[in-house]
Design an enzyme around this catalytic site. Structure first.
Site, PDB file in Angstrom:
ATOM      1  N   CYS A 167      -1.444   5.549   7.440  1.00 37.70           N
ATOM      2  CA  CYS A 167      -0.628   6.419   6.586  1.00 37.70           C
ATOM      3  C   CYS A 167      -1.277   7.799   6.499  1.00 37.70           C
ATOM      4  CB  CYS A 167      -0.431   5.843   5.199  1.00 37.70           C
ATOM      5  SG  CYS A 167       0.740   6.802   4.203  1.00 37.70           S
ATOM      6  N   ASP A 197      -2.145  -1.700  12.822  1.00 34.35           N
ATOM      7  CA  ASP A 197      -3.227  -0.713  12.823  1.00 34.35           C
ATOM      8  C   ASP A 197      -4.372  -1.029  13.782  1.00 34.35           C
ATOM      9  OD1 ASP A 197      -1.678   0.383  10.854  1.00 34.35           O
ATOM     10  OD2 ASP A 197      -3.054  -0.061   9.200  1.00 34.35           O
ATOM     11  N   LYS A 232      -0.321   5.050  12.390  1.00 31.77           N
ATOM     12  CA  LYS A 232      -0.552   3.711  11.845  1.00 31.77           C
ATOM     13  C   LYS A 232       0.161   3.586  10.498  1.00 31.77           C
ATOM     14  CE  LYS A 232      -4.972   3.324  14.280  1.00 31.77           C
ATOM     15  NZ  LYS A 232      -4.473   2.372  15.300  1.00 31.77           N
ATOM     16  N   THR A 233       1.418   3.117  10.549  1.00 29.74           N
ATOM     17  CA  THR A 233       2.253   3.034   9.353  1.00 29.74           C
ATOM     18  C   THR A 233       3.031   1.724   9.334  1.00 29.74           C
ATOM     19  OG1 THR A 233       4.205   4.028  10.401  1.00 29.74           O
ATOM     20  CG2 THR A 233       2.584   5.556   9.442  1.00 29.74           C
ATOM     21  N   ALA A 234       3.565   1.385   8.160  1.00 27.13           N
ATOM     22  CA  ALA A 234       4.417   0.205   8.042  1.00 27.13           C
ATOM     23  C   ALA A 234       5.681   0.365   8.868  1.00 27.13           C
ATOM     24  CB  ALA A 234       4.766  -0.038   6.573  1.00 27.13           C
ATOM     25  N   ALA A 235       6.179   1.605   8.964  1.00 22.94           N
ATOM     26  CA  ALA A 235       7.374   1.866   9.762  1.00 22.94           C
ATOM     27  C   ALA A 235       7.129   1.520  11.225  1.00 22.94           C
ATOM     28  CB  ALA A 235       7.785   3.328   9.626  1.00 22.94           C
ATOM     29  N   CYS A 253       6.808   8.981   8.444  1.00 24.26           N
ATOM     30  CA  CYS A 253       6.011   9.380   7.291  1.00 24.26           C
ATOM     31  C   CYS A 253       6.949   9.968   6.248  1.00 24.26           C
ATOM     32  CB  CYS A 253       4.953  10.404   7.684  1.00 24.26           C
ATOM     33  SG  CYS A 253       3.998  11.019   6.258  1.00 24.26           S
ATOM     34  N   GLN A 276       0.791  -1.221   0.000  1.00 22.37           N
ATOM     35  CA  GLN A 276       0.000   0.000   0.000  1.00 22.37           C
ATOM     36  C   GLN A 276       0.835   1.289   0.000  1.00 22.37           C
ATOM     37  OE1 GLN A 276      -3.486  -0.142   2.622  1.00 22.37           O
ATOM     38  NE2 GLN A 276      -3.371  -2.367   2.606  1.00 22.37           N
TER      39      GLN A 276
END
Length: 413
Positions: free
Chosen positions: A161, A294, A302-305, A337, A46
């Site tokens: 994101c 998330d 709420k991120t992949a990182a 971000c 995503q």
């Protein structure tokens, strides 16, 4: 280890968080009986949808088969969870089956509620209404077709994101500027917030970009309805009234909420997110339940990182608990971000709990352009995608510390 091996682990979700955690668990102990519940046959990268919406990535490059990323030794059940019964250590799935567990890892993601904005679902992908949260294909279609008029970009919380709407606006402006039509397009960013970003350093940089590019900002504006045929977006305002704005292009950040099966669940808080400790990621009431990503209630972006930092903490603590040892790994709220501001420019924002800056580059990250912005952009475009597929999902990536755990992850007792 006790006579009872406590080796049955159910993981709800085969997204970034679920696959990362499952891979790490089996790297720790290949004898674990890990079962992954998720009906989706496709797995999506995503973070790449920003580039799809800008005509840089092809959507197909962001999609792969879920089965190809199920870790060796895990059992994938292509069915979604319907209910968690923590008192009897059971997950009930949508087809009525029951899965017993010794440990439960909830990695169910977040739900996109397109139908909570009146008229949106019916007009999405038509009449200039688009969203990178739906893949970005329609965004690019409408962006490249627009040569004059009004473009609206909306933001709300909570979002996964959270920078995605702003990225879409900046990348769209960059394309229109390259084509020489940007002066003909009135661009507005409508946010429910009171600023563009809650950290002053980054907010100042973003405001400067917006001012230089003549991008309008509306604060305290919440999109509540879309009339696609009339091309009218309706917002609630801080004054308590509704405001109608005409548009030629409308990029929407949809309402989001906890997955439906978690709302009202005994493992969720009042908002439906899994009620875990902010530091250990262990459930506050049920010690054999952990959550990552998330769907967890941890107060961070709420991120992949964030998942890269959470996943190793969760797995370490779960294994510690299984062995009867103290939970001594701690998540510090880290999230990132990578805010693309155009082709070849990017503002790399890194922060943790209480919005504390957690920058890792050897230079000031409050600049989006020049050599620094080019390096950040290069990493986002060329390094992150293969790292995601071959590092994060396989449990081999820890975020800024690369293939090594963060130095402060384990707190010595």
């Amino acid at each position: 280890m006790s006579a009872d091996p406590k080796d049955r682990i159910v993981v709800i979700g085969a997204g970034t968080a679920g696959l990362s955690a499952s891979s790490r668990l089996l790297k720790k102990d290949s004898s674990l009986k890990v079962t992954i519940l998720d009906k989706s046959q496709n797995h999506y990268y995503q973070p790449g949808w920003t580039f799809v919406g800008a005509g840089i990535f092809d959507f197909a490059s962001t999609v792969k088969d879920t089965k190809d990323f199920i870790p060796k030794g895990a059992k994938w059940e292509p069915v979604n969870a319907k209910e968690v019964r923590p008192e009897v250590n059971t997950v009930v799935t949508e087809d009525g089956r029951e899965f017993k567990y010794d440990y439960l890892v909830v990695a169910a993601g977040i739900q996109l509620d397109w139908d909570k904005i009146a008229g949106l679902k019916e007009t999405l992908g038509k009449n200039g209404v688009c969203s990178n949260y739906s893949g970005g294909v329609n965004t690019w279609e409408f962006v490249k077709a627009l040569t004059s008029g009004t473009a609206l970009f909306t933001f709300r919380t909570p979002l996964k994101c959270g920078g995605a709407p702003m990225k879409a606006m900046f990348m769209s402006w960059d394309y229109w500027n390259t084509k020489g039509v940007a002066p003909n397009i009135n661009i507005t960013y409508a946010t429910t917030g009171t600023s563009m970003f809650p950290i002053k350093k980054y907010n100042d940089a973003i405001e400067k970009i917006c001012t230089e590019r003549r991008l309008n900002r509306l604060y305290g504006h919440n999109l509540i309805a879309v009339d696609g045929l009339r091309k009218i977006a309706t917002f609630s305002t801080p004054e308590g009234t509704n405001k109608e704005l005409a548009f030629d292009l409308l990029h929407v950040a949809p309402p989001m909420s906890a997955p439906e099966f978690l709302k009202g669940s005994p493992i969720a808080n009042k908002d439906g997110f899994v009620d875990v400790d902010d530091s250990t990621l262990q459930h506050k009431k049920y010690p054999n339940i952990f959550a990552v990503g998330d769907c967890s209630a941890v107060p961070t972006s709420k991120t992949a990182a964030a998942i890269c930092r959470q996943s190793p903490v969760l797995v370490h603590n779960l294994m510690q608990h299984r062995a009867g040892k103290p939970l001594n790994a701690h998540y510090d709220g880290y999230a990132s971000c990578p805010l693309v501001t155009g082709v070849g420019s990017l503002l790399l924002m890194e922060f943790g709990y209480q919005l504390k800056l957690m920058e890792h580059m050897p230079w000031d990250q409050g600049v989006h352009d020049g050599l620094r912005g080019m390096i950040h952009y290069f990493v986002k475009k060329y390094v992150f995608p293969p790292t995601y597929w071959h590092g994060i999902l396989k449990g081999c990536w820890y975020g800024p510390s690369g293939p090594f755990p963060a130095p402060n992850m384990i707190v010595k007792n």
